[in-house]
Design a protein around this motif. Structure first.
Motif, mmCIF file in Angstrom:
data_model
loop_
_atom_site.group_PDB
_atom_site.id
_atom_site.type_symbol
_atom_site.label_atom_id
_atom_site.label_comp_id
_atom_site.label_asym_id
_atom_site.label_seq_id
_atom_site.Cartn_x
_atom_site.Cartn_y
_atom_site.Cartn_z
ATOM 1 N N PHE A 40 -13.542 31.706 -39.478
ATOM 2 C CA PHE A 40 -12.086 32.477 -39.438
ATOM 3 C C PHE A 40 -12.269 33.259 -38.023
ATOM 4 O O PHE A 40 -13.157 34.155 -37.825
ATOM 5 C CB PHE A 40 -12.194 33.334 -40.759
ATOM 6 C CG PHE A 40 -12.153 32.533 -41.925
ATOM 7 C CD1 PHE A 40 -11.211 32.077 -42.690
ATOM 8 C CD2 PHE A 40 -13.552 32.810 -42.654
ATOM 9 C CE1 PHE A 40 -10.985 31.372 -43.845
ATOM 10 C CE2 PHE A 40 -13.406 31.826 -43.743
ATOM 11 C CZ PHE A 40 -12.209 30.946 -44.272
ATOM 12 N N HIS A 41 -10.970 33.260 -37.490
ATOM 13 C CA HIS A 41 -10.948 34.101 -36.268
ATOM 14 C C HIS A 41 -10.261 35.347 -36.727
ATOM 15 O O HIS A 41 -9.979 35.498 -38.200
ATOM 16 C CB HIS A 41 -9.697 33.179 -35.573
ATOM 17 C CG HIS A 41 -10.055 32.004 -34.833
ATOM 18 N ND1 HIS A 41 -10.463 32.155 -33.409
ATOM 19 C CD2 HIS A 41 -10.699 30.918 -35.377
ATOM 20 C CE1 HIS A 41 -10.791 30.767 -33.134
ATOM 21 N NE2 HIS A 41 -10.905 30.073 -34.306
ATOM 22 N N SER A 42 -9.926 36.275 -36.084
ATOM 23 C CA SER A 42 -9.559 37.740 -36.305
ATOM 24 C C SER A 42 -8.310 37.632 -37.069
ATOM 25 O O SER A 42 -7.856 38.327 -37.928
ATOM 26 C CB SER A 42 -9.605 38.694 -35.109
ATOM 27 O OG SER A 42 -8.902 38.075 -34.101
ATOM 28 N N ASP A 43 -7.360 36.464 -36.429
ATOM 29 C CA ASP A 43 -5.852 36.514 -36.894
ATOM 30 C C ASP A 43 -5.938 35.915 -38.378
ATOM 31 O O ASP A 43 -6.725 34.813 -38.493
ATOM 32 C CB ASP A 43 -5.155 35.771 -36.148
ATOM 33 C CG ASP A 43 -5.012 36.276 -34.442
ATOM 34 O OD1 ASP A 43 -5.138 37.467 -34.462
ATOM 35 O OD2 ASP A 43 -4.546 35.322 -33.754
ATOM 36 N N PHE A 44 -5.196 36.088 -39.350
ATOM 37 C CA PHE A 44 -5.130 35.611 -40.514
ATOM 38 C C PHE A 44 -4.494 34.263 -40.259
ATOM 39 O O PHE A 44 -3.482 34.005 -39.565
ATOM 40 C CB PHE A 44 -4.044 36.447 -41.497
ATOM 41 C CG PHE A 44 -4.718 37.753 -42.028
ATOM 42 C CD1 PHE A 44 -5.759 37.494 -43.055
ATOM 43 C CD2 PHE A 44 -4.317 39.030 -41.765
ATOM 44 C CE1 PHE A 44 -6.506 38.415 -43.723
ATOM 45 C CE2 PHE A 44 -4.959 40.012 -42.671
ATOM 46 C CZ PHE A 44 -6.154 39.844 -43.263
ATOM 47 N N HIS A 46 -5.927 31.455 -39.194
ATOM 48 C CA HIS A 46 -6.598 30.969 -37.905
ATOM 49 C C HIS A 46 -8.078 30.372 -38.280
ATOM 50 O O HIS A 46 -8.968 31.231 -38.641
ATOM 51 C CB HIS A 46 -6.333 31.613 -36.756
ATOM 52 C CG HIS A 46 -6.739 30.910 -35.667
ATOM 53 N ND1 HIS A 46 -6.892 31.288 -34.306
ATOM 54 C CD2 HIS A 46 -7.131 29.575 -35.430
ATOM 55 C CE1 HIS A 46 -7.200 30.485 -33.483
ATOM 56 N NE2 HIS A 46 -7.313 29.269 -34.205
ATOM 57 N N VAL A 47 -8.379 29.082 -38.675
ATOM 58 C CA VAL A 47 -9.574 28.613 -39.092
ATOM 59 C C VAL A 47 -10.208 27.622 -38.306
ATOM 60 O O VAL A 47 -9.206 26.460 -37.801
ATOM 61 C CB VAL A 47 -9.187 28.316 -40.539
ATOM 62 C CG1 VAL A 47 -10.645 27.676 -41.147
ATOM 63 C CG2 VAL A 47 -8.859 29.408 -41.600
ATOM 64 N N LYS A 59 -4.152 26.613 -37.435
ATOM 65 C CA LYS A 59 -3.546 27.803 -37.421
ATOM 66 C C LYS A 59 -1.987 28.077 -37.825
ATOM 67 O O LYS A 59 -1.229 27.067 -37.636
ATOM 68 C CB LYS A 59 -3.321 28.171 -35.868
ATOM 69 C CG LYS A 59 -2.838 29.654 -35.491
ATOM 70 C CD LYS A 59 -3.058 30.233 -34.000
ATOM 71 C CE LYS A 59 -2.642 31.374 -34.193
ATOM 72 N NZ LYS A 59 -2.678 32.157 -32.871
ATOM 73 N N VAL A 60 -1.963 28.931 -38.824
ATOM 74 C CA VAL A 60 -0.731 29.076 -39.356
ATOM 75 C C VAL A 60 0.417 30.116 -38.902
ATOM 76 O O VAL A 60 -0.360 30.947 -38.576
ATOM 77 C CB VAL A 60 -0.827 29.277 -40.954
ATOM 78 C CG1 VAL A 60 0.158 29.366 -41.619
ATOM 79 C CG2 VAL A 60 -1.844 28.495 -41.529
ATOM 80 N N SER A 61 1.416 29.834 -38.588
ATOM 81 C CA SER A 61 2.540 30.878 -38.015
ATOM 82 C C SER A 61 3.711 30.948 -39.140
ATOM 83 O O SER A 61 3.751 29.984 -40.137
ATOM 84 C CB SER A 61 2.790 30.738 -36.642
ATOM 85 O OG SER A 61 3.185 29.283 -36.627
ATOM 86 N N ILE A 155 -5.518 23.531 -45.653
ATOM 87 C CA ILE A 155 -5.585 24.370 -47.008
ATOM 88 C C ILE A 155 -6.237 25.633 -46.979
ATOM 89 O O ILE A 155 -5.780 26.663 -47.076
ATOM 90 C CB ILE A 155 -5.790 23.416 -48.287
ATOM 91 C CG1 ILE A 155 -5.484 23.995 -49.366
ATOM 92 C CG2 ILE A 155 -7.250 23.125 -47.933
ATOM 93 C CD1 ILE A 155 -3.907 24.335 -49.641
ATOM 94 N N THR A 156 -7.173 25.749 -46.204
ATOM 95 C CA THR A 156 -8.034 26.893 -45.977
ATOM 96 C C THR A 156 -7.191 27.950 -45.070
ATOM 97 O O THR A 156 -7.097 29.112 -45.658
ATOM 98 C CB THR A 156 -9.340 26.644 -45.367
ATOM 99 O OG1 THR A 156 -10.238 25.657 -45.860
ATOM 100 C CG2 THR A 156 -10.288 27.762 -45.587
ATOM 101 N N ALA A 157 -6.362 27.394 -44.209
ATOM 102 C CA ALA A 157 -5.580 28.312 -43.301
ATOM 103 C C ALA A 157 -4.403 29.046 -44.060
ATOM 104 O O ALA A 157 -3.983 29.983 -43.957
ATOM 105 C CB ALA A 157 -5.142 27.621 -41.900
ATOM 106 N N LEU A 158 -3.880 28.013 -44.920
ATOM 107 C CA LEU A 158 -2.858 28.477 -45.733
ATOM 108 C C LEU A 158 -3.236 29.514 -46.794
ATOM 109 O O LEU A 158 -2.559 30.551 -47.008
ATOM 110 C CB LEU A 158 -2.044 27.382 -46.319
ATOM 111 C CG LEU A 158 -1.342 26.218 -45.746
ATOM 112 C CD1 LEU A 158 -0.953 25.074 -46.458
ATOM 113 C CD2 LEU A 158 -0.119 26.948 -45.161
#
Length: 280
Positions: A40-44, A46-47, A59-61, A155-158
């Motif tokens: 996982f990156h520091s941003d929610f 982003h996997v 990456k989810v936005s 699905i993990t990013a979501l």
């Protein structure tokens, strides 16, 4: 390492002979997945997911948009796939290949059409403002089975993503910054997992999570998207040899086991990341 040339006759014969003996070139058994790593990156939201040496980033936005006229109380869930030549020389920039289109459609069916995410929960003001959630999938290394890796990443990013909190007073909508209020997780109803199969020797032999070499010599393939409730969310069978009903049932039973294992790994990775963030 990316394989550019088609496999030789000797390679094909070696793979098939190994499969007849219950072995695979990379040392796995027919029903084994490669090792799965989630970072996982520091941003929610982003996997990066690595399945063997296949690597995909998701990456989810989120942004506020007007809803569709026919669904005024539903938010939007969009998927965008990008496979660059960095993943494999077989792909070109700006020209989606058949494989890329198929991956995109499978992810769309597995996650959006199966109602994995509660899109009604994304409504801010009916008919006026809703959240549009976008998942960008970038493919870095293609060593086989891009679709399963992409599905796990998406699905993990979501599940990891957090959107800004919102306050609605009358017609006034306030979107709070992350400093003002804690961000809000998406409401995810279930976790669909894609499990892909490749078939050989007239369908007599099958493997799970095919490598790129196995993909190049297979006679047919199938992807089943399933959740831990044993519900089939999507089934993709694009060409190749026809399959008997008992083969499909056999694959669905294997998918049930693999879905449970992968879901557990995702949930553990999310719990570990949450604990790390709280410890900071």
């Amino acid at each position: 390492m990316v394989r550019e040339a088609d496999p030789s006759l000797n390679e094909k014969q070696f793979v098939l002979q190994s499969l007849k003996e219950g072995l695979r070139v990379d040392g796995r058994r027919p029903y084994d997945f490669r090792s799965l790593q989630l970072s996982f990156h520091s941003d929610f939201g982003h996997v990066q997911v690595q399945l063997g040496r296949t690597r995909v980033s998701a990456k989810v936005s989120a942004e506020v948009v007007r809803p569709r006229a026919d669904k005024p109380t539903e938010g939007l869930l969009l998927f965008n796939t990008e496979i660059s030549p960095m993943a494999s020389p077989a792909f070109e920039v700006g020209r989606p290949s058949e494989e890329e289109v198929l991956i995109s459609r499978t992810i769309e069916k597995a996650l959006r059409r199966s109602r994995a995410v509660d899109t009604e929960g994304l409504c801010i003001v009916a008919g006026e403002k809703v959240w549009s959630i976008r998942v960008d999938l970038h493919f870095f290394d293609h060593e086989g089975n891009l679709v399963d890796c992409a599905c796990i990443a998406a699905i993990t990013a979501l599940l990891h993503f957090r959107r800004p909190d919102v306050t609605v007073i009358g017609e006034e909508v306030t979107i709070h910054s992350l400093d003002q209020r804690n961000p809000v997780p998406l409401s995810v109803h279930h976790i669909p997992i894609c499990v892909s199969f490749s078939f050989f020797d007239g369908g007599e032999l099958l493997v799970v999570d095919p490598s790129i070499l196995e993909e190049q010599i297979r006679e047919g393939d199938m992807t089943i998207a399933m959740n831990i409730h044993k519900e089939i969310c999507a089934l993709s069978k694009a060409g190749g040899i026809p399959l008997e009903m008992d083969q499909i049932i056999r694959c669905s039973k294997i998918a049930t086991t693999k879905t449970a294992e992968i879901t557990e790994m995702i949930q553990k990775a999310l719990a570990d990341d949450k604990a790390k963030r709280q410890a900071k």
